[in-house]
Scaffold this motif. Structure first.
Motif, PDB file in Angstrom:
ATOM      1  N   THR A  18       0.803  -1.227   0.000  1.00  0.00           N
ATOM      2  CA  THR A  18       0.000   0.000   0.000  1.00  0.00           C
ATOM      3  C   THR A  18       0.831   1.269   0.000  1.00  0.00           C
ATOM      4  O   THR A  18       0.281   2.368  -0.119  1.00  0.00           O
ATOM      5  N   SER A  19       2.140   1.163   0.191  1.00  0.00           N
ATOM      6  CA  SER A  19       2.947   2.384   0.140  1.00  0.00           C
ATOM      7  C   SER A  19       4.398   2.044  -0.154  1.00  0.00           C
ATOM      8  O   SER A  19       4.771   0.871  -0.278  1.00  0.00           O
ATOM      9  N   LEU A  21       8.116   1.132  -0.984  1.00  0.00           N
ATOM     10  CA  LEU A  21       8.782   0.197  -1.888  1.00  0.00           C
ATOM     11  C   LEU A  21       7.818  -0.852  -2.436  1.00  0.00           C
ATOM     12  O   LEU A  21       7.930  -1.270  -3.590  1.00  0.00           O
ATOM     13  N   ARG A  41      -3.115  -3.028   5.104  1.00  0.00           N
ATOM     14  CA  ARG A  41      -4.152  -2.817   6.136  1.00  0.00           C
ATOM     15  C   ARG A  41      -5.209  -1.845   5.678  1.00  0.00           C
ATOM     16  O   ARG A  41      -6.363  -1.931   6.063  1.00  0.00           O
ATOM     17  N   ARG A  45      -6.212   2.718   0.303  1.00  0.00           N
ATOM     18  CA  ARG A  45      -4.919   2.753  -0.397  1.00  0.00           C
ATOM     19  C   ARG A  45      -4.658   1.442  -1.127  1.00  0.00           C
ATOM     20  O   ARG A  45      -4.120   1.422  -2.231  1.00  0.00           O
ATOM     21  N   ASP A  68      -4.002  -7.624   8.592  1.00  0.00           N
ATOM     22  CA  ASP A  68      -3.123  -6.995   9.571  1.00  0.00           C
ATOM     23  C   ASP A  68      -2.072  -8.026   9.955  1.00  0.00           C
ATOM     24  O   ASP A  68      -2.366  -8.997  10.662  1.00  0.00           O
ATOM     25  N   LEU A  69      -0.860  -7.799   9.503  1.00  0.00           N
ATOM     26  CA  LEU A  69       0.189  -8.797   9.707  1.00  0.00           C
ATOM     27  C   LEU A  69       0.670  -8.855  11.147  1.00  0.00           C
ATOM     28  O   LEU A  69       1.456  -9.738  11.511  1.00  0.00           O
ATOM     29  N   ASN A  95       7.410  -8.042   2.251  1.00  0.00           N
ATOM     30  CA  ASN A  95       7.981  -6.692   2.227  1.00  0.00           C
ATOM     31  C   ASN A  95       7.525  -5.816   3.394  1.00  0.00           C
ATOM     32  O   ASN A  95       8.262  -4.934   3.819  1.00  0.00           O
ATOM     33  N   SER A 144      14.938  -7.396   3.999  1.00  0.00           N
ATOM     34  CA  SER A 144      15.734  -7.133   5.196  1.00  0.00           C
ATOM     35  C   SER A 144      16.222  -5.688   5.110  1.00  0.00           C
ATOM     36  O   SER A 144      15.549  -4.830   4.533  1.00  0.00           O
ATOM     37  N   TYR A 170      14.311  -2.926  15.510  1.00  0.00           N
ATOM     38  CA  TYR A 170      14.170  -2.972  14.046  1.00  0.00           C
ATOM     39  C   TYR A 170      15.353  -3.721  13.432  1.00  0.00           C
ATOM     40  O   TYR A 170      15.171  -4.622  12.603  1.00  0.00           O
ATOM     41  N   LYS A 174      15.522  -7.319  11.288  1.00  0.00           N
ATOM     42  CA  LYS A 174      16.077  -7.412   9.934  1.00  0.00           C
ATOM     43  C   LYS A 174      17.183  -8.475   9.867  1.00  0.00           C
ATOM     44  O   LYS A 174      17.372  -9.104   8.836  1.00  0.00           O
ATOM     45  N   GLY A 201      18.496  -0.617   0.168  1.00  0.00           N
ATOM     46  CA  GLY A 201      19.284   0.607   0.301  1.00  0.00           C
ATOM     47  C   GLY A 201      18.516   1.615   1.149  1.00  0.00           C
ATOM     48  O   GLY A 201      17.431   1.318   1.656  1.00  0.00           O
ATOM     49  N   VAL A 203      16.218   4.510   1.635  1.00  0.00           N
ATOM     50  CA  VAL A 203      15.175   5.180   0.849  1.00  0.00           C
ATOM     51  C   VAL A 203      14.348   6.047   1.811  1.00  0.00           C
ATOM     52  O   VAL A 203      13.326   5.612   2.354  1.00  0.00           O
ATOM     53  N   THR A 206      10.017   6.882   1.968  1.00  0.00           N
ATOM     54  CA  THR A 206       8.879   5.990   2.229  1.00  0.00           C
ATOM     55  C   THR A 206       8.228   6.355   3.567  1.00  0.00           C
ATOM     56  O   THR A 206       8.680   7.259   4.263  1.00  0.00           O
ATOM     57  N   GLY A 207       7.204   5.593   3.938  1.00  0.00           N
ATOM     58  CA  GLY A 207       6.508   5.868   5.199  1.00  0.00           C
ATOM     59  C   GLY A 207       7.096   5.130   6.389  1.00  0.00           C
ATOM     60  O   GLY A 207       6.521   5.144   7.486  1.00  0.00           O
ATOM     61  N   ARG A 210       7.291   6.566  10.126  1.00  0.00           N
ATOM     62  CA  ARG A 210       6.180   7.369  10.670  1.00  0.00           C
ATOM     63  C   ARG A 210       5.937   7.130  12.156  1.00  0.00           C
ATOM     64  O   ARG A 210       5.429   7.995  12.846  1.00  0.00           O
TER      65      ARG A 210
HETATM   66  N1  LIG Z   1      12.957   2.803   3.404  1.00  0.00           N
HETATM   67  C1  LIG Z   1      14.153   2.334   3.677  1.00  0.00           C
HETATM   68  O1  LIG Z   1      15.174   3.088   3.735  1.00  0.00           O
HETATM   69  C2  LIG Z   1      14.355   0.869   3.891  1.00  0.00           C
HETATM   70  C3  LIG Z   1      15.667   0.384   4.016  1.00  0.00           C
HETATM   71  C4  LIG Z   1      15.866  -0.973   4.219  1.00  0.00           C
HETATM   72  C5  LIG Z   1      14.785  -1.823   4.306  1.00  0.00           C
HETATM   73  N2  LIG Z   1      13.520  -1.338   4.209  1.00  0.00           N
HETATM   74  C6  LIG Z   1      12.406  -2.294   4.317  1.00  0.00           C
HETATM   75  O2  LIG Z   1      11.553  -2.146   3.208  1.00  0.00           O
HETATM   76  C7  LIG Z   1      10.252  -2.641   3.529  1.00  0.00           C
HETATM   77  C8  LIG Z   1       9.203  -1.668   3.015  1.00  0.00           C
HETATM   78  O3  LIG Z   1       9.303  -0.471   3.769  1.00  0.00           O
HETATM   79  P1  LIG Z   1       9.116   0.983   3.150  1.00  0.00           P
HETATM   80  O4  LIG Z   1      10.396   1.699   3.364  1.00  0.00           O
HETATM   81  O5  LIG Z   1       8.533   0.917   1.793  1.00  0.00           O
HETATM   82  O6  LIG Z   1       8.096   1.595   4.219  1.00  0.00           O
HETATM   83  P2  LIG Z   1       6.524   1.927   4.113  1.00  0.00           P
HETATM   84  O7  LIG Z   1       6.279   2.939   3.043  1.00  0.00           O
HETATM   85  O8  LIG Z   1       6.113   2.295   5.496  1.00  0.00           O
HETATM   86  O9  LIG Z   1       5.877   0.550   3.712  1.00  0.00           O
HETATM   87  C9  LIG Z   1       5.648  -0.468   4.666  1.00  0.00           C
HETATM   88  C10 LIG Z   1       4.435  -1.262   4.264  1.00  0.00           C
HETATM   89  O10 LIG Z   1       4.207  -2.264   5.265  1.00  0.00           O
HETATM   90  C11 LIG Z   1       2.828  -2.221   5.598  1.00  0.00           C
HETATM   91  N3  LIG Z   1       2.560  -2.667   6.963  1.00  0.00           N
HETATM   92  C12 LIG Z   1       3.110  -2.205   8.113  1.00  0.00           C
HETATM   93  N4  LIG Z   1       2.558  -2.827   9.171  1.00  0.00           N
HETATM   94  C13 LIG Z   1       1.632  -3.679   8.688  1.00  0.00           C
HETATM   95  C14 LIG Z   1       0.714  -4.577   9.280  1.00  0.00           C
HETATM   96  N5  LIG Z   1       0.616  -4.719  10.616  1.00  0.00           N
HETATM   97  N6  LIG Z   1      -0.107  -5.282   8.487  1.00  0.00           N
HETATM   98  C15 LIG Z   1      -0.050  -5.145   7.144  1.00  0.00           C
HETATM   99  N7  LIG Z   1       0.793  -4.301   6.518  1.00  0.00           N
HETATM  100  C16 LIG Z   1       1.620  -3.571   7.290  1.00  0.00           C
HETATM  101  C17 LIG Z   1       2.449  -0.772   5.443  1.00  0.00           C
HETATM  102  O11 LIG Z   1       1.050  -0.678   5.357  1.00  0.00           O
HETATM  103  P3  LIG Z   1       0.275   0.633   5.876  1.00  0.00           P
HETATM  104  O12 LIG Z   1       0.338   1.545   4.718  1.00  0.00           O
HETATM  105  O13 LIG Z   1      -1.064   0.116   6.214  1.00  0.00           O
HETATM  106  O14 LIG Z   1       1.030   1.141   7.068  1.00  0.00           O
HETATM  107  C18 LIG Z   1       3.176  -0.413   4.167  1.00  0.00           C
HETATM  108  O15 LIG Z   1       2.463  -0.813   3.027  1.00  0.00           O
HETATM  109  C19 LIG Z   1      10.250  -2.846   5.045  1.00  0.00           C
HETATM  110  O16 LIG Z   1      10.400  -4.223   5.344  1.00  0.00           O
HETATM  111  C20 LIG Z   1      11.484  -2.088   5.509  1.00  0.00           C
HETATM  112  O17 LIG Z   1      12.027  -2.612   6.696  1.00  0.00           O
HETATM  113  C21 LIG Z   1      13.275  -0.012   3.996  1.00  0.00           C
END
Ligand SMILES: NC(=O)c1ccc[n+]([C@@H]2O[C@H](COP(=O)([O-])OP(=O)(O)OC[C@H]3O[C@@H](n4cnc5c(N)ncnc54)[C@H](OP(=O)(O)O)[C@@H]3O)[C@@H](O)[C@H]2O)c1
Length: 305
Positions: A18-19, A21, A41, A45, A68-69, A95, A144, A170, A174, A201, A203, A206-207, A210
């Motif tokens: 939903t948001s 990556l 969730r 979106r 809801d994971l 993811n 991860s 966190y 990972k 990497g 990024v 993203t959300g 939050r």
């Molecule tokens: N951004 C970075 O720099 C970065 C770096 C390394 C790894 N990562 C990893 O990349 C992955 C994606 O993160 P992102 O950066 O794209 O962040 P994001 O925009 O916050 O995306 C996270 C996603 O996980 C969903 N989620 C969270 N809790 C949930 C739950 N209880 N049930 C169902 N869905 C849930 C969120 O849904 P909602 O929209 O409902 O909250 C959202 O779609 C994560 O595993 C993160 O650890 C990110």
């Protein structure tokens, strides 16, 4: 196959679609024709992303699964609903992830970061493993992070009951993604299902942060406004997920860690075989499944010895 080759007929289930990556990965795979089950969730979106996918993927299908994971019952229902509707799954992308400054527990009584970031992928993969094996060649991609290098498992404090630190919880989750992937790769050996862990990497747009501390949110906000050589936009970050999910060059590569698009080494702690088996067993206990899954089903490969 090149990066623009068709994915017609490829079925992908993607959590956190939903948001950030995940949404970017869903759209890019859809552009190449993949059918997608997008999990999230937020219904509004999720349905937006699914509609976008449907506009892009030609004859492919697109579905949104609200789950809801953080809830093991919800993870189980998600897997059951998917299995009811589909008889194949080519790629599972674990993811979804959270980063939380305050310690909270799920309704199952598990610390939330461990629950969403590690136990949900563990249980979802468990519940879909037979379908993946039946669909082989297939892939399990678990997202991860490079921050796993700062973590150790610390089994006596796995759920951060003492001294909760959001960044440490966190990072540990990972590291757990890597230990899980390497053990899964071994257990799926000979089935045609490969398991890969990914670091997209840094990024900052993203959300993810939050619910993180003010300091972390300010830091991510600053990097988002002032992109630096070590930061990426969402499109570039999603490339590593996409490569792990569908790049034909990686079709036979299992137990790998892809960082910034390339197969690379993860931390020493992630290769600790005792820790990975212990985590597997502890995780099985926390989600209520047998720790022997995919062991009894593994075929014996005759070597002629
Ligand atoms: N951004 C970075 O720099 C970065 C770096 C390394 C790894 N990562 C990893 O990349 C992955 C994606 O993160 P992102 O950066 O794209 O962040 P994001 O925009 O916050 O995306 C996270 C996603 O996980 C969903 N989620 C969270 N809790 C949930 C739950 N209880 N049930 C169902 N869905 C849930 C969120 O849904 P909602 O929209 O409902 O909250 C959202 O779609 C994560 O595993 C993160 O650890 C990110």
């Amino acid at each position: 196959m090149t990066s623009s080759d068709s994915l017609d007929g490829t079925v992908v289930l993607l959590t956190g679609g939903t948001s950030g990556l995940g949404a970017e990965t869903a759209r890019t795979l859809a552009d190449r024709g993949a059918s997608l089950a997008v999990v999230g969730r937020d219904r509004a979106r999720g349905e937006d992303v699914a509609a976008d996918v449907a506009e892009r993927n030609g004859d492919g299908w697109s579905e949104f699964y609200r789950a809801d994971l953080a809830s093991q019952a919800s993870v189980r229902r998600l897997a059951a609903r998917f299995r009811d509707r589909h008889d194949r799954l080519d790629v599972l992308v674990n993811n979804a992830g959270i980063h939380r400054s305050r310690r909270t527990e799920t309704d199952d009584g598990v610390e939330s970061t461990l629950a969403v970031n590690h136990l949900a992928p563990y249980l979802l993969t468990h519940d879909l493993a037979d379908l993946l094996v039946d669909s082989a060649p297939a892939r399990v991609v678990t997202v991860s992070s490079g921050i796993h290098t700062r973590a150790s498992m610390e089994f006596s404090n796995l759920q951060s009951e003492r001294d909760y630190d959001g960044m440490q919880a966190y990072a540990r989750s990972k590291l757990a993604n890597l230990l899980f992937t390497y053990e899964l790769a071994d257990r799926l050996g000979g089935t045609g299902v490969v398991a890969t862990a990914v670091n997209p990497g840094f990024v900052p747009s993203t959300g993810l942060t939050r619910e993180a501390s003010l300091r972390t949110r300010l830091l991510f906000g600053a990097f988002k406004r002032l992109p630096l050589p070590f930061t990426k936009d969402v499109k570039a970050g999603a490339e590593t997920l996409i490569r792990a999910a569908v790049d034909p060059d990686l079709a036979d590569v299992t137990g790998a860690y892809l960082s910034d698009g390339e197969v690379t080494e993860s931390s020493d702690a992630s290769y600790d075989e005792v820790a990975r088996r212990r985590l597997w067993d502890v995780s099985a206990g926390l989600v209520g499944v047998s720790p022997d899954w995919r062991l009894e089903d593994s075929p014996t490969v005759e070597t002629g010895d």
